[in-house]
Design an enzyme around this catalytic site. Structure first.
Site, PDB file in Angstrom:
ATOM      1  CG  LEU A 117      -1.663  -1.297   1.638  1.00 34.49           C
ATOM      2  CD1 LEU A 117      -2.598  -1.075   2.723  1.00 34.49           C
ATOM      3  CD2 LEU A 117      -2.471  -1.654   0.348  1.00 34.49           C
ATOM      4  N   GLY A 118       0.983   1.875  -1.176  1.00 40.07           N
ATOM      5  CA  GLY A 118       1.821   3.092  -1.100  1.00 40.07           C
ATOM      6  C   GLY A 118       2.936   2.900  -2.221  1.00 40.07           C
ATOM      7  CE1 TYR A 119       6.504   0.762  -6.942  1.00 39.49           C
ATOM      8  CE2 TYR A 119       5.867   2.547  -8.313  1.00 39.49           C
ATOM      9  CZ  TYR A 119       6.622   1.392  -8.013  1.00 39.49           C
ATOM     10  OH  TYR A 119       7.570   0.806  -9.027  1.00 39.49           O
ATOM     11  N   GLY A 120       5.432   5.364  -3.189  1.00 42.99           N
ATOM     12  CA  GLY A 120       6.526   6.633  -3.008  1.00 42.99           C
ATOM     13  C   GLY A 120       7.764   6.380  -2.812  1.00 42.99           C
ATOM     14  CB  THR A 121      10.595   8.002  -1.069  1.00 41.18           C
ATOM     15  OG1 THR A 121      10.209   9.244  -1.404  1.00 41.18           O
ATOM     16  CG2 THR A 121      12.103   8.172  -1.372  1.00 41.18           C
ATOM     17  N   GLY A 135       8.113   2.652  -0.853  1.00 40.65           N
ATOM     18  CA  GLY A 135       7.174   1.727  -1.737  1.00 40.65           C
ATOM     19  C   GLY A 135       8.031   1.112  -3.014  1.00 40.65           C
ATOM     20  CE  LYS A 149       8.096   7.403  10.679  1.00 34.13           C
ATOM     21  NZ  LYS A 149       8.792   8.171   9.578  1.00 34.13           N
ATOM     22  CB  VAL A 187      12.083   3.730  15.371  1.00 32.83           C
ATOM     23  CG1 VAL A 187      12.989   4.511  16.493  1.00 32.83           C
ATOM     24  CG2 VAL A 187      10.616   3.673  16.213  1.00 32.83           C
ATOM     25  CE  LYS A 204      11.273   8.703  13.031  1.00 34.04           C
ATOM     26  NZ  LYS A 204      12.303   9.657  12.356  1.00 34.04           N
TER      27      LYS A 204
END
Ligand code: HSE
Length: 448
Positions: free
Chosen positions: A25-29, A31, A122, A149, A222
Site C-alpha cells: 500500500l503506497g508507491y512513493g520513495t 514503496g 511511526k 524508528v 519515535k
C-alpha cells in the site's frame, strides 16, 4: 496484556515452500524501493522466508501518476486498496502510505482479515498501538514496524527480542535526520536557522509539510515507540513532551560552541525511580546541549544514533541512516521476510508487551539541567541577587560565565541537575526580576 499468545489464534503456518502473497500500500520513495528490491532479490528472499514472496498488487491513490514505473510494467497498480487487502491470496500487507486515518483503516482491515502487517508509519503506531496490537492478537497475526524508528537502524528488533532478557533503563538519541542536518549545518557554518532551512529545502531534505520534523513531532512518535518497547508500558505520542528546533538561533549555537557543546534534537526515554522506589517512565524530545566529546555530537548530516542503556548489557549504540527510500526499504524488507517466515512455518513475532504498565512521569518531576543565556544589568550586587533566586528554588549552579556588553552584561549559567518544574520556576522568577533585561534562551543539557 502480556506477550503470551492466545492458543485459539495460534498460527500453524502454510508449510515450507508455500508462497506468501504480499500487498503493498503506497508507491512513493519507500514503496517503490521495496518493490524493486523484492523483485530483484526474489530468489534470496524465497530461501530466507521459506517460500516465494509474490507481490499481488501495489495500491496507490492515482494509478496514472505511476505510468511507466516498475509497478506499472508488472501490471501491479490498483487504486482499490481495500479489494487488494481482502484478496484470498494476500497473506501480508505492507503499509508505506504515511498519514494516520486512512492507513489506520487499511491496517485494521488487514489485521482483522488475518493478514500480517508491516508498516513504516511511526505516527500511526505511536498514536494507535493498542488498537493495532489488539487486532493483531485477536487474529493471531503479526504487526511489524522496524522502519518506523530510525529507518535502516535495527532498534525495534533489538528492543523487542535481543534485549528481552535485560532491564532497560534509558533509550536516548537522535531520531530525526532532517533536524540533525539543519543543526549540524548551523553548527558547522554559523548560519541562522532560516538560511539553513532554505538550503535543506533546496537539497530535498525537507518534507512538503516540514512541521512534523522541525517541531519535533516525528521524533516524539519515535520516542513513544521506543519507550513503549523499552519499558513494557503503553506510551503514545501524546505522552511525550515535545519541543522542536525552530527557536534555535545562530547565537545559541555560538554560545554552545564556546562552552564546548553542540546542540542536538534528542529523544530521551528514561525509567525514573523516586525516593520511595516508585518507578515511572519519561519520554521527551527537545533541543539539547551535548558535550562536543560525546559520541552523539559527532553524528552529523542526516544520520541518526540511539543509545540504549540496560542493567546487564551496559551501554549500546546504534548508528546509521535514519531516513530515505533505500534505508527505510531495508527495514521494511527485513520485516517482510520475518512476517513471511511466520506465515510459512507458523508462530508469531513478539507482540505488544505492556505488562509493566508504569505511570508516565509528570514532566515537572523529570530531572534535567538548564543552560540559561540572559542579559542583565551591569551593576554592583546583580550576581548576588540572581544567585539568591537560584538558591530560593533549590537550584545549584555548575558554571557562571559573564561577557561584557556595551550597556549590560551577558550571563551564561549552567545548572546542576534539578526538577524540571523547579528550573522552569527559576527562569520565570529571573524573567520577572528588574536586574534581568532579557532571558535570551533556555536549553537543556544532557550527556555528562
Ligand atoms: N523526516 C524523517 C527524518 C524521516 O528526517 O528523520 C524518517 O522518519
Amino acid at each position: 496484556m502480556t506477550e503470551q499468545q492466545n492458543p485459539s489464534t495460534f498460527n500453524p503456518g502454510k508449510g515450507a515452500g508455500s508462497a506468501v502473497g504480499v500487498a503493498i500500500l503506497g508507491y512513493g520513495t519507500v514503496g517503490s524501493q521495496v518493490l524493486r528490491l523484492m523483485l530483484e532479490n526474489a530468489d534470496e528472499f524465497a530461501h530466507r522466508a521459506g517460500g516465494p514472496l509474490e507481490v499481488r498488487g501495489v495500491a496507490v491513490s492515482n494509478v496514472e501518476k505511476h505510468n511507466g514505473t516498475l509497478a506499472d510494467e508488472k501490471g501491479l497498480l490498483t487504486n482499490d486498496a481495500r479489494s487488494l487487502i481482502s484478496r484470498d491470496d494476500v497473506d501480508l500487507v505492507v503499509e508505506v502510505i504515511g498519514g494516520i486515518d486512512y492507513p489506520r483503516e487499511l491496517v485494521l482491515a488487514a489485521l482483522r482479515s488475518g493478514k500480517s502487517v508491516v508498516t513504516a508509519n511511526k505516527a500511526l503506531v505511536a498514536a494507535h498501538s493498542a488498537e493495532l496490537a489488539e487486532a493483531a492478537d485477536a487474529a493471531g497475526v503479526d504487526l511489524y514496524f522496524e522502519a518506523a524508528v530510525a529507518a535502516a537502524i535495527p532498534v525495534v528488533g533489538p528492543l523487542r527480542r535481543s534485549l528481552a532478557g535485560d532491564r532497560i533503563t534509558k533509550v536516548a538519541g537522535i531520531v530525526n535526520g532532517t533536524t540533525n542536518f539543519i543543526l549540524d549545518a548551523m553548527d558547522s557554518t554559523g548560519a541562522n536557522y532560516e538560511d539553513v532551512f532554505a538550503e535543506a529545502d533546496r537539497l530535498g531534505y525537507v518534507e512538503a509539510d516540514p512541521s512534523a520534523d522541525v517541531e519535533g513531532h516525528d521524533a516524539a512518535s519515535k520516542a513513544a515507540i521506543l519507550a513503549s518497547l523499552a519499558f513494557h508500558t503503553r506510551v503514545t505520542a501524546d505522552d511525550v513532551y515535545c519541543e522542536g528546533i525552530t527557536k534555535i538561533s545562530a547565537a545559541d549555537i555560538d554560545v554552545a560552541k564556546s562552552a564546548g557543546y553542540t546542540i542536538k534534537l534528542l529523544a530521551i526515554c528514561e525509567r525514573l525511580v523516586d525516593d520511595s522506589g516508585n518507578e515511572s517512565v519519561s519520554a521527551r524530545v527537545h533541543p539539547t546541549l551535548v558535550p562536543r566529546s560525546h559520541p552523539l555530537a559527532s553524528v552529523n548530516k542526516s544520520f541518526n544514533a540511539i543509545f540504549v542503556e540496560a542493567e546487564a548489557a551496559g551501554r549500546l549504540m546504534f548508528y546509521g541512516n535514519g531516513a530515505g527510500g533505500n534505508p527505510t526499504a531495508s527495514a521494511v524488507l527485513g520485516d517482510i521476510v520475518g512476517a513471511s517466515r511466520n506465515k510459512v512455518f507458523g508462530g508469531r513475532a513478539p507482540g505488544e508487551s505492556t505488562y509493566a504498565n508504569l505511570p508516565i512521569a509528570d514532566f515537572g518531576d523529570v530531572p534535567t539541567r538548564y543552560h540559561i543565556d540572559m542579559n542583565v544589568e551591569d551593576r554592583v550586587g546583580v550576581l548576588a541577587e540572581l544567585t539568591q533566586i537560584f538558591a530560593a528554588h533549590g537550584i545549584s549552579l555548575r558554571t557562571v560565565r559573564q561577557e561584557e556588553q556595551e550597556q549590560s552584561a551577558r550571563l551564561l549559567v549552567i545548572t546542576h541537575t534539578a526538577r524540571e518544574a523547579d528550573l522552569s520556576a527559576t527562569v520565570a522568577a529571573l524573567a520577572e526580576t528588574d536586574a534581568v533585561l532579557n532571558v535570551n534562551s533556555v536549553i537543556r543539557l544532557a550527556g555528562e
